[in-house]
Scaffold this active site. Structure first.
Site, PDB file in Angstrom:
ATOM      1  N   GLY A 116      47.626  49.259  35.816  1.00  9.30           N
ATOM      2  CA  GLY A 116      46.369  49.118  35.074  1.00  9.30           C
ATOM      3  C   GLY A 116      45.784  47.717  35.118  1.00  9.30           C
ATOM      4  O   GLY A 116      44.586  47.536  34.870  1.00  9.30           O
ATOM      5  N   TYR A 170      51.090  52.645  25.098  1.00  5.35           N
ATOM      6  CA  TYR A 170      49.815  53.239  25.549  1.00  5.35           C
ATOM      7  C   TYR A 170      50.007  54.664  26.047  1.00  5.35           C
ATOM      8  O   TYR A 170      49.142  55.513  25.857  1.00  5.35           O
ATOM      9  CB  TYR A 170      49.193  52.378  26.649  1.00  5.35           C
ATOM     10  CG  TYR A 170      47.807  52.844  27.065  1.00  5.35           C
ATOM     11  CD1 TYR A 170      46.683  52.497  26.313  1.00  5.35           C
ATOM     12  CD2 TYR A 170      47.631  53.633  28.201  1.00  5.35           C
ATOM     13  CE1 TYR A 170      45.421  52.932  26.686  1.00  5.35           C
ATOM     14  CE2 TYR A 170      46.371  54.063  28.569  1.00  5.35           C
ATOM     15  CZ  TYR A 170      45.268  53.710  27.814  1.00  5.35           C
ATOM     16  OH  TYR A 170      44.008  54.140  28.175  1.00  5.35           O
ATOM     17  N   TYR A 228      14.084  44.328  44.107  1.00  3.72           N
ATOM     18  CA  TYR A 228      12.809  43.610  43.883  1.00  3.72           C
ATOM     19  C   TYR A 228      12.506  43.509  42.391  1.00  3.72           C
ATOM     20  O   TYR A 228      12.042  42.479  41.891  1.00  3.72           O
ATOM     21  CB  TYR A 228      11.650  44.307  44.619  1.00  3.72           C
ATOM     22  CG  TYR A 228      11.454  43.746  46.017  1.00  3.72           C
ATOM     23  CD1 TYR A 228      11.158  42.388  46.189  1.00  3.72           C
ATOM     24  CD2 TYR A 228      11.551  44.552  47.143  1.00  3.72           C
ATOM     25  CE1 TYR A 228      10.993  41.856  47.466  1.00  3.72           C
ATOM     26  CE2 TYR A 228      11.395  44.032  48.418  1.00  3.72           C
ATOM     27  CZ  TYR A 228      11.112  42.683  48.571  1.00  3.72           C
ATOM     28  OH  TYR A 228      10.948  42.156  49.820  1.00  3.72           O
ATOM     29  N   MET A 286      49.293  48.809  32.018  1.00  2.00           N
ATOM     30  CA  MET A 286      49.221  49.476  30.721  1.00  2.00           C
ATOM     31  C   MET A 286      50.624  49.546  30.125  1.00  2.00           C
ATOM     32  O   MET A 286      51.606  49.708  30.858  1.00  2.00           O
ATOM     33  CB  MET A 286      48.643  50.886  30.862  1.00  2.00           C
ATOM     34  CG  MET A 286      47.252  50.928  31.477  1.00  2.00           C
ATOM     35  SD  MET A 286      46.061  49.763  30.749  1.00  2.00           S
ATOM     36  CE  MET A 286      45.844  50.451  29.129  1.00  2.00           C
ATOM     37  N   GLU A 314      52.520  53.241  39.644  1.00  2.00           N
ATOM     38  CA  GLU A 314      52.346  54.507  38.913  1.00  2.00           C
ATOM     39  C   GLU A 314      53.115  55.659  39.534  1.00  2.00           C
ATOM     40  O   GLU A 314      53.733  56.464  38.831  1.00  2.00           O
ATOM     41  CB  GLU A 314      50.854  54.884  38.843  1.00  2.00           C
ATOM     42  CG  GLU A 314      50.049  54.089  37.830  1.00  2.00           C
ATOM     43  CD  GLU A 314      49.479  52.804  38.395  1.00  2.00           C
ATOM     44  OE1 GLU A 314      50.005  52.296  39.407  1.00  2.00           O
ATOM     45  OE2 GLU A 314      48.498  52.298  37.805  1.00  2.00           O
TER      46      GLU A 314
END
Ligand code: COA
Length: 274
Positions: free
Chosen positions: A113, A68, A232, A63, A136
């Protein structure tokens, strides 16, 4: 479109994160563009396989720490929500369940990110020299969005906590060894390996492939009884969407003894390039 390129070659759609000068860090403009590009790739019938990669030396540096985080921290709440929604919208919601097979081609730096679009892609091949890291912790934040959740989906407990808590970097070989990517190859072979994988996928019946990946991703966290019922139902639903009648043809091939373990199942005409 300037932050994202879409290049079509044969039946592969190459989606290229295109901010090489910022190591393809994902800013709000790029995230908004990606939503449009994914719509375009989905709608284009000539694209059978999508490859996500980055321009220049990076897959993505994660990011955008300036646009951001830093700038959006002080934006009005509605803008903050919009920016997060667009990032999450393409990186997780759209990409994870994308109707066509997706391959991440990790050509270089892959941080923070960027792990979300990486894990959202069905398959991933990295350059051995690519550098990964969950940085981070070094910036006083945690791997948020769904990055931490992504790690829980693909990595073991100790490995995930090691990466989250130390923020250490590791290369493509280690990423393959821990199961974050399917394989790592010399950078010079990366594109050819991705094309070879795409060709293997193109030889399969597309409706079967789509149902198989959706079934895996959706049933992953279900209780067993629920998963059995869902799978199924999925099996039956798949027949309605399969214009190539792959199930019937596949079973006939088995019954006619054309198909046995060890032979390649091709319930589809091979693409022209094979
Ligand atoms: N957000 C915003 N800008 C970023 C960025 C990020 N995540 N990653 C790189 N950039 C920008 C740099 O600020 C620099 O911009 P500038 O030229 O205007 O100064 C440019 O991209 C090039 O970065 P630089 O560090 O000079 O390139 P490099 O090739 O030497 O190193 C990285 C590449 C990816 C190792 C390094 O940029 C880096 O560590 N980036 C942060 C990655 C990160 O921690 N991401 C997690 C975000 S949650």
């Amino acid at each position: 479109m300037s932050n994202v390129l879409l290049e079509c070659e044969g039946s592969i759609g190459w989606v290229v994160l295109n901010r090489p000068e910022k190591r393809n860090a994902m800013n709000p403009a790029l995230n908004a563009e990606m939503l449009d590009v994914l719509d375009e790739v989905e709608a284009d019938d000539s694209i059978e396989i999508m490859v996500l990669t980055g321009a220049g030396t990076a897959f993505s540096a994660g990011m955008d720490l300036k646009e951001y985080f830093h700038e959006i921290d002080s934006a009005p709440p509605a803008r903050q929500r919009q920016v997060r929604r667009e990032a999450y919208g393409w990186q997780y919601e759209r990409l994870r369940m994308f109707p066509k097979p997706t391959i991440a081609m990790v050509n270089g730096w892959c941080f923070g990110g960027a792990f979300t679009p990486l894990v959202s892609c069905d398959l991933a091949i990295a350059a051995e020299s690519a550098t990964f890291g969950l940085s981070e912790v070094n910036w006083g934040i945690i791997p948020a969005g769904v990055v931490t959740r992504d790690l829980a989906a693909v990595l073991g407990y100790r490995t995930a906590l090691d990466l989250i808590m130390t923020g250490r970097t590791f290369d493509g070989r280690e990423a393959a060894a821990m199961g974050l990517v399917n394989s790592a190859v010399p950078a010079a072979d990366l594109r050819a390996e991705v094309i070879a994988l795409a060709d293997r996928l193109r030889a399969k019946n597309p409706a079967t492939l789509r149902a198989a990946k959706e079934a895996f991703k959706i049933s992953h966290d279900m209780p067993w009884e629920q998963a059995r019922d869902y799978l199924y139902a999925k099996l039956d639903q798949m027949r309605l969407h399969d214009t190539e009648n792959g199930r019937q043809r596949g079973l006939e091939q088995f019954l006619d003894k054309q198909l046995r373990p060890g032979l390649t199942a091709v319930p589809r005409e091979p693409p022209a390039s094979l």
